[in-house]
Design a protein around this motif. Structure first.
Motif: not given
Length: 186
Positions: A3-8, A11-16, A113-119
């Motif tokens: 869930g945190a991965f998807i949320a990240a 957020v990334f898509g919204t503020y790209f 989750g968000p850390r993995l997303f940023t990777l």
């Protein structure tokens, strides 16, 4: 975690566009144009890993003590309908008190989750190596903090139960009397 991965990702898509405008398309973890801190927590400069670990253990222990206290049926600290508000206040208080050192992750999934997303989106392996490999602290610290907080609460509760000599039937009877009095007042 998922869930945190998807949320990240959301957020990334919204503020790209805003992120691209700020960092010019070069994803950075540290520095003036760093944007990785939007997604995961990062340690403050000059704070040792021991302090960061203690921060996570203590803040999570306090959170679990509060959650155990609020969810214990013996306590009538707040009405059931007000428990979410009390939890929100507790998390806010922890954030204000412990946010400086590392942004109060207090939940392994909230940070990993968000850390993995940023990777995955181009920030590179620095998301794991920043702060002398700080990434493990928001994973391990809250686990220890949760165990310690729960242990402290239940240990204290058992000590007080023996000391006061409470009996579940007496508590239930007293609550019934209070509820009965409240109903008859209406």
């Amino acid at each position: 975690f998922l869930g945190a991965f998807i949320a990240a990702g959301l957020v990334f898509g919204t503020y790209f566009d805003a992120i691209n405008q700020f960092d010019h398309g070069v994803r950075k973890v540290t520095g003036v144009e760093a944007t990785a801190g939007i997604f995961g927590t990062l340690p403050a400069q000059g704070v040792s890993q021991i302090s960061l670990f203690f921060d996570q253990v203590l803040s999570t222990a306090l959170l679990l003590i509060a959650l155990c206290s609020l969810s214990n049926k013996r306590n009538k600290l707040v009405a059931n309908a007000q428990i979410p508000i009390a939890v929100g206040f507790m998390i806010t208080a922890i954030g204000v008190a412990f946010g400086y050192n590392c942004g109060f992750p207090i939940n392994p999934a909230r940070d990993f989750g968000p850390r993995l997303f940023t990777l995955c989106v181009g920030y590179g392996s620095e998301v794991f190596s920043v702060g002398n490999y700080y990434f493990w602290i928001p994973i391990v610290g809250p686990i220890f903090g949760g165990l310690i907080g729960t242990w402290v609460y239940h240990g204290y509760s058992k000590l007080m139960k023996v000391h006061i000599g409470e009996d579940d039937r007496e508590i239930a009877r007293a609550r019934y009397q209070v509820d009965l009095q409240n109903i008859t007042r209406m």
